[in-house]
Motif scaffolding. Structure first.
Motif, short mmCIF file in Angstrom:
data_model
loop_
_atom_site.label_atom_id
_atom_site.label_comp_id
_atom_site.label_asym_id
_atom_site.label_seq_id
_atom_site.Cartn_x
_atom_site.Cartn_y
_atom_site.Cartn_z
N ILE A 245 0.85 -1.19 0.00
CA ILE A 245 0.00 0.00 0.00
C ILE A 245 0.89 1.24 0.00
O ILE A 245 1.78 1.36 0.85
CB ILE A 245 -0.92 -0.01 1.24
N PRO A 246 0.71 2.17 -0.94
CA PRO A 246 1.60 3.33 -1.04
C PRO A 246 1.55 4.20 0.21
O PRO A 246 0.50 4.40 0.82
CB PRO A 246 1.06 4.08 -2.27
N TRP A 247 2.73 4.71 0.59
CA TRP A 247 2.91 5.64 1.71
C TRP A 247 2.59 5.03 3.08
O TRP A 247 2.55 5.73 4.08
CB TRP A 247 2.09 6.92 1.52
N LEU A 248 2.39 3.73 3.14
CA LEU A 248 2.15 3.07 4.43
C LEU A 248 3.46 2.41 4.89
O LEU A 248 3.94 1.48 4.24
CB LEU A 248 1.05 2.01 4.29
N PRO A 249 4.06 2.86 6.01
CA PRO A 249 5.36 2.35 6.44
C PRO A 249 5.27 1.05 7.24
O PRO A 249 5.93 0.89 8.27
CB PRO A 249 5.90 3.50 7.30
N MET A 250 4.46 0.14 6.79
CA MET A 250 4.32 -1.15 7.46
C MET A 250 3.61 -2.10 6.51
O MET A 250 3.06 -1.69 5.49
CB MET A 250 3.52 -1.01 8.75
N ARG A 251 3.63 -3.39 6.85
CA ARG A 251 2.92 -4.39 6.05
C ARG A 251 1.89 -5.08 6.92
O ARG A 251 2.20 -5.59 8.00
CB ARG A 251 3.91 -5.41 5.47
N ILE A 252 0.64 -5.07 6.45
CA ILE A 252 -0.45 -5.77 7.12
C ILE A 252 -1.08 -6.69 6.09
O ILE A 252 -1.78 -6.24 5.17
CB ILE A 252 -1.48 -4.76 7.68
N ASP A 253 -0.80 -7.96 6.21
CA ASP A 253 -1.12 -8.92 5.16
C ASP A 253 -2.59 -8.93 4.78
O ASP A 253 -2.95 -8.92 3.60
CB ASP A 253 -0.68 -10.32 5.61
#
Length: 295
Positions: A245-253
């Motif tokens: 997801i752009p500009w989101l500093p993390m990963r949430i599967d």
């Protein structure tokens, strides 16, 4: 080099190295990663150029185990249409490829990129792959392939997802540049960006930091120092086929999967998604760094 014995950054030569320890905050491991969800990063970061260094803790052998890995196995690509697997195909936007270019791809895996190049009019392509099973698959698909780099020169040398796994990538690139690249030739490589939005804001959530086989992840500033005798161009990008997801500093599967489905199903949302990633890359904050070295 053992992390404990490193006193200087091998890219900018600074002695300002900080020992860092992070525990992964990801509860669910996103697609494309090889690790468990309890990984701990223990390594160094250069204060001057922001390059990360860590020890290789991967137990895979690139000669025989790579194709057996569930994560790295990409035989399904052989059954798909070449233009339906766009992973890393943005590299073609960085290179000055001509129909008669002599191209070398190193670390070809199942050979999808080499086949893609050939299907788009680039006939002189040689794929290098050490894994015996993958090597046989590449040859069966009609692509010229070898387990070793030949004693010859090429117009374009490409390796994707390999740099960060090398024990001495600076020496490797210098050797390619000096011994295997034609005059006016280009070397392209792609690896995780340590100045990405996630690495800068949320390092404990930066998935690339915890991959067992990742060793060197230099910044653009570090590369400019290490390869200062070469013409260098670079730009970040993000591999969106995994649902980032752009500009989101993390990963949430769970959210990534829904976002990927939504941007695939709704054209307008897909275009907005692309524009947001492009805006992110204006500042080189994308998750991947694309590098071209020229003679």
């Amino acid at each position: 080099m053992d992390i404990k014995h490193r006193s200087n950054c091998s890219y900018c030569n600074s002695n300002r190295l900080d020992f860092l320890s992070y525990e992964s905050t990801l509860k669910t491991i996103p697609a494309g990663l090889t690790r468990g969800n309890t990984e701990i990063f223990k390594g160094l970061r250069c204060r001057n150029c922001s390059t990360f260094f860590k020890k290789n803790t991967e137990d895979l052998s690139y000669e025989e185990d790579y194709s057996k890995s569930k994560t790295y196995n990409s035989e399904h690509v052989l059954k798909e249409k070449l233009d339906e697997y766009p992973y890393s195909l943005e590299i073609l936007n960085f290179l000055d490829l001509k129909p008669n270019s002599k191209i070398l791809e190193i670390g070809a895996g199942s050979g999808w990129l080499s086949r893609y190049l050939i299907s788009n009019g680039h006939e002189d392509v040689l794929a290098i792959e050490k894994d015996e099973h993958y090597l046989s698959l590449i040859k069966e698909s009609g692509v010229k392939a070898s387990s070793e780099i030949p004693d010859s020169k090429f117009d374009v040398i490409i390796f994707v997802g390999l740099y960060e796994h090398l024990e001495d990538p600076i020496k490797f690139v210098h050797s390619l540049f000096s011994n295997h690249l034609e005059d006016m030739g280009q070397v392209f490589f792609q690896f995780p960006n340590p100045k990405s939005i996630t690495a800068l804001i949320n390092p404990s959530g930066w998935d690339m930091l915890f991959e067992p086989g990742h060793i060197d992840m230099p910044s653009a500033k570090g590369l400019e120092k290490a390869f200062q005798n070469m013409k260098i161009e670079y730009r970040s990008s993000t591999i969106t086929t995994r649902g980032r997801i752009p500009w989101l500093p993390m990963r949430i599967d769970s959210i990534e999967k829904k976002w990927l489905k939504a941007t695939s199903n709704f054209k307008l949302l897909g275009r907005i998604n692309k524009l947001l990633f492009q805006a992110q890359d204006i500042f080189n904050l994308g998750e991947t760094l694309n590098v071209v070295l020229k003679k």
